[in-house]
Design a protein around this motif. Structure first.
Motif, mmCIF file in Angstrom:
data_model
loop_
_atom_site.group_PDB
_atom_site.id
_atom_site.type_symbol
_atom_site.label_atom_id
_atom_site.label_comp_id
_atom_site.label_asym_id
_atom_site.label_seq_id
_atom_site.Cartn_x
_atom_site.Cartn_y
_atom_site.Cartn_z
ATOM 1 N N ASN A 134 0.835 -1.206 0.000
ATOM 2 C CA ASN A 134 0.000 0.000 0.000
ATOM 3 C C ASN A 134 0.867 1.252 0.000
ATOM 4 O OD1 ASN A 134 -2.220 -1.688 0.202
ATOM 5 N ND2 ASN A 134 -2.583 -1.279 2.371
ATOM 6 N N LYS A 135 1.889 1.234 0.828
ATOM 7 C CA LYS A 135 2.772 2.400 0.959
ATOM 8 C C LYS A 135 3.557 2.640 -0.321
ATOM 9 C CE LYS A 135 3.291 1.380 5.886
ATOM 10 N NZ LYS A 135 4.189 0.809 6.914
ATOM 11 N N ILE A 136 4.119 1.577 -0.884
ATOM 12 C CA ILE A 136 4.949 1.734 -2.080
ATOM 13 C C ILE A 136 4.110 2.206 -3.264
ATOM 14 C CG2 ILE A 136 6.392 0.518 -3.749
ATOM 15 C CD1 ILE A 136 7.347 -1.274 -1.440
ATOM 16 N N ARG A 164 2.135 11.937 0.200
ATOM 17 C CA ARG A 164 3.311 12.331 0.973
ATOM 18 C C ARG A 164 3.182 11.802 2.401
ATOM 19 N NH1 ARG A 164 4.817 12.550 -3.334
ATOM 20 N NH2 ARG A 164 5.621 14.313 -4.538
ATOM 21 N N ASN A 165 3.241 10.491 2.521
ATOM 22 C CA ASN A 165 3.172 9.830 3.822
ATOM 23 C C ASN A 165 4.488 9.114 4.079
ATOM 24 O OD1 ASN A 165 0.455 10.618 4.068
ATOM 25 N ND2 ASN A 165 -0.266 8.767 3.054
ATOM 26 N N ASN A 166 5.135 9.440 5.182
ATOM 27 C CA ASN A 166 6.426 8.807 5.471
ATOM 28 C C ASN A 166 6.222 7.368 5.924
ATOM 29 O OD1 ASN A 166 5.313 10.180 7.894
ATOM 30 N ND2 ASN A 166 7.024 9.180 8.911
ATOM 31 N N TYR A 167 7.187 6.513 5.609
ATOM 32 C CA TYR A 167 7.119 5.114 6.023
ATOM 33 C C TYR A 167 8.505 4.504 6.050
ATOM 34 C CZ TYR A 167 7.320 4.211 0.922
ATOM 35 O OH TYR A 167 7.688 4.186 -0.413
ATOM 36 N N SER A 168 8.599 3.371 6.731
ATOM 37 C CA SER A 168 9.821 2.566 6.763
ATOM 38 C C SER A 168 9.429 1.101 6.634
ATOM 39 C CB SER A 168 10.605 2.776 8.064
ATOM 40 O OG SER A 168 11.041 4.117 8.187
ATOM 41 N N PRO A 226 22.360 -12.562 2.027
ATOM 42 C CA PRO A 226 21.360 -13.228 2.868
ATOM 43 C C PRO A 226 21.497 -12.827 4.339
ATOM 44 C CG PRO A 226 22.441 -14.798 1.406
ATOM 45 C CD PRO A 226 23.226 -13.530 1.334
ATOM 46 N N ASP A 227 20.349 -12.718 4.989
ATOM 47 C CA ASP A 227 20.258 -12.487 6.434
ATOM 48 C C ASP A 227 20.859 -11.155 6.890
ATOM 49 O OD1 ASP A 227 18.913 -14.861 6.842
ATOM 50 O OD2 ASP A 227 20.754 -16.005 7.166
ATOM 51 N N LYS A 228 21.057 -10.223 5.980
ATOM 52 C CA LYS A 228 21.454 -8.870 6.375
ATOM 53 C C LYS A 228 20.224 -7.975 6.253
ATOM 54 C CE LYS A 228 25.433 -7.042 5.459
ATOM 55 N NZ LYS A 228 26.622 -6.442 4.788
ATOM 56 N N GLU A 229 19.951 -7.190 7.285
ATOM 57 C CA GLU A 229 18.729 -6.383 7.311
ATOM 58 C C GLU A 229 18.960 -4.998 6.727
ATOM 59 O OE1 GLU A 229 16.291 -4.753 10.958
ATOM 60 O OE2 GLU A 229 15.740 -6.843 10.576
ATOM 61 N N TYR A 230 17.989 -4.571 5.937
ATOM 62 C CA TYR A 230 18.012 -3.250 5.318
ATOM 63 C C TYR A 230 16.729 -2.508 5.677
ATOM 64 C CZ TYR A 230 21.628 -5.427 2.409
ATOM 65 O OH TYR A 230 22.742 -6.086 1.970
ATOM 66 N N ILE A 231 16.764 -1.190 5.486
ATOM 67 C CA ILE A 231 15.591 -0.342 5.717
ATOM 68 C C ILE A 231 15.276 0.415 4.434
ATOM 69 C CG2 ILE A 231 14.607 1.582 7.024
ATOM 70 C CD1 ILE A 231 15.016 -0.849 8.733
ATOM 71 N N LEU A 232 14.046 0.303 3.979
ATOM 72 C CA LEU A 232 13.547 1.127 2.874
ATOM 73 C C LEU A 232 12.738 2.248 3.507
ATOM 74 C CD1 LEU A 232 13.335 1.119 -0.351
ATOM 75 C CD2 LEU A 232 10.995 0.326 0.047
ATOM 76 N N GLU A 233 13.080 3.482 3.164
ATOM 77 C CA GLU A 233 12.505 4.621 3.874
ATOM 78 C C GLU A 233 12.065 5.714 2.909
ATOM 79 O OE1 GLU A 233 14.051 6.438 7.892
ATOM 80 O OE2 GLU A 233 15.085 7.437 6.228
ATOM 81 N N TYR A 234 10.932 6.315 3.211
ATOM 82 C CA TYR A 234 10.438 7.464 2.446
ATOM 83 C C TYR A 234 10.027 8.543 3.436
ATOM 84 C CZ TYR A 234 7.785 10.144 -1.027
ATOM 85 O OH TYR A 234 7.311 11.151 -1.858
ATOM 86 N N ASP A 235 10.615 9.719 3.276
ATOM 87 C CA ASP A 235 10.373 10.803 4.227
ATOM 88 C C ASP A 235 10.693 12.125 3.535
ATOM 89 O OD1 ASP A 235 9.839 12.193 6.551
ATOM 90 O OD2 ASP A 235 11.055 10.887 7.824
ATOM 91 N N LYS A 236 10.514 13.226 4.246
ATOM 92 C CA LYS A 236 10.832 14.535 3.689
ATOM 93 C C LYS A 236 12.284 14.541 3.238
ATOM 94 C CE LYS A 236 7.511 17.069 6.528
ATOM 95 N NZ LYS A 236 7.321 18.102 7.580
ATOM 96 N N PRO A 237 12.612 15.209 2.147
ATOM 97 C CA PRO A 237 11.801 16.141 1.335
ATOM 98 C C PRO A 237 11.027 15.461 0.212
ATOM 99 C CG PRO A 237 14.066 16.229 0.581
ATOM 100 C CD PRO A 237 14.033 15.243 1.721
#
Length: 415
Positions: free
Chosen positions: A177-179, A186-190, A383-394
């Motif tokens: 939904n977020k992607i 313009r809604n921030n998410y992680s 494998p098994d390494k964690e990442y963060i996908l982030e959307y925020d200002k600007p």
């Protein structure tokens, strides 16, 4: 003659004095000059030496292009298109119809309550005029402890062969939904991301704390209250389904909570119902036995509210229901915290309501999501390494970085 000589001498002395005064004035700096005002200086550019400056490299990143990488910089950017650039995402988007493969239920706030199978509660029409805030003061707010592991365990226990050789994505619908909404909202998410040893990628929800102020809680409660009074035999169990779908080259296993299921009814009793947008919408008899999404929104009283509803609310309604194949949405329009009217929306017909208004395009949402999933697959390799996908200002780019790296340090390392 002596008198004339004296006059000449006096004139010379006066000229010399004036010249000295002018020279002094020109050489003086203005006292107490206002802040920010600088004296202009003239430079002989032919002989001037360049002042030493920190070199700043600026790159233009194409729409959907990647900047940086996850090597030493540990961050990659996916540029979000501007409004006039969106149409290019509409080309060549293929989306398969979601296929229901498994289901389970659980009690929110209570661990180890997952049960395989089951069916959502049966929908019943709530009464117009019903209060949506009744019981608010005594309401309990259980902590959302749902995890993707419930979904994975359900798949392994019911459709184990699906994960064999699977190289796609496993996620809750909320992340998609977020992607999909990113080009227009313009809604921030992680989102937490990890590639498994088997080769498929899991997208985990990053939970945010529920709002504590009374106003936000009342809005949340009204939505929850509408769900409770719109089903027969309500319970505290959440019913989730797992659907298999394909977005162009990407296979996805998507879990979603289903609010209710429409009752069986006589197909000969279908009729037409008027909507606030002025369009007629068929009754849901032809969807008997199908899933239904339950929503609330403010009663529309003027054009500004209609514009906001069609541009933002309908987009969210469409994305959420379209992804897992929910064909019908029941929306309670509230007024004075009571149900003013209930309208039925067919998911596949929602885009026709905003046709010609250039508010949003479902194909753009799907095309953008396809590119973001490709972006994730290209960078999340270990494998098994964690990442963060982030959307925020600007709001200019979706950022992907290793969870072990701090956000502030990443920003300075992007090349």
């Amino acid at each position: 003659r002596n008198l004339a000589a004296n006059h000449v001498a006096a004139a010379l002395v006066t000229l010399v004095y004036l010249a000295l005064v002018i020279a002094v004035i020109c050489d003086m700096k203005p006292p107490n000059s206002p802040r920010g005002i600088k004296r202009k200086t003239h430079t002989n550019h032919a002989n001037a030496q360049p002042s030493p400056r920190r070199r700043v490299e600026v790159r233009r990143v194409a729409v959907g292009g990647y900047q940086g990488g996850l090597g030493t910089a540990k961050m990659a950017l996916f540029r979000v298109p501007r409004r006039h650039e969106l149409r290019q995402f509409e080309v060549g988007v293929n989306f398969s119809r979601p296929k229901h493969i498994a289901s389970f239920s659980r009690i929110k706030g209570q661990p180890n309550t997952r049960k395989l199978g089951g069916s959502p509660p049966v929908y019943k029409e709530a009464k117009v005029g019903e209060s949506l805030t009744k019981g608010f003061d005594q309401a309990k707010w259980p902590v959302d402890d749902s995890t993707l592991q419930d979904v994975i365990d359900t798949i392994r226990e019911t459709e184990a062969d699906i994960l064999s050789g699977f190289k796609g994505f496993v996620t809750y619908r909320n992340n998609l939904n977020k992607i999909l909404g990113t080009p227009y909202l313009r809604n921030n998410y992680s989102i937490r991301i990890r590639r498994t040893k088997e080769g498929w990628i899991r997208l985990d929800i990053v939970k945010t704390p529920d709002p504590t102020d009374t106003t936000h809680r009342r809005f949340m409660y009204m939505g929850r209250r509408f769900e409770e009074i719109s089903v027969k035999n309500p319970s505290n169990r959440e019913h989730c389904v797992v659907c298999k779908l394909r977005l162009h080259e990407h296979e996805l296993l998507v879990a979603a909570e289903i609010d209710a299921i429409l009752p069986k009814s006589n197909p000969d009793t279908s009729d037409e119902k008027a909507s606030p947008s002025g369009k007629s919408i068929p009754s849901t008899d032809k969807f008997s036995g199908e899933w239904v999404e339950l929503k609330t929104s403010k009663h529309i009283q003027h054009h500004g509210q209609l514009h906001s509803f069609q541009k933002y609310k309908l987009l969210k309604f469409w994305i959420q229901s379209f992804l897992v194949g929910v064909p019908v949405i029941k929306c309670a329009f509230r007024k004075d915290e009571k149900i003013h009217k209930i309208e039925t929306f067919e998911t596949l017909k929602i885009p026709s309501i905003i046709r010609g208004k250039d508010y949003w395009s479902g194909n753009v949402c799907l095309g953008f999501a396809r590119k973001v999933l490709s972006f994730i697959r290209a960078h999340v390799r270990e494998p098994d390494k964690e990442y963060i996908l982030e959307y925020d200002k600007p709001w200019d780019a979706v950022r992907l970085y290793e969870a072990s790296a701090s956000k502030s340090s990443n920003d300075s390392k992007v090349s």
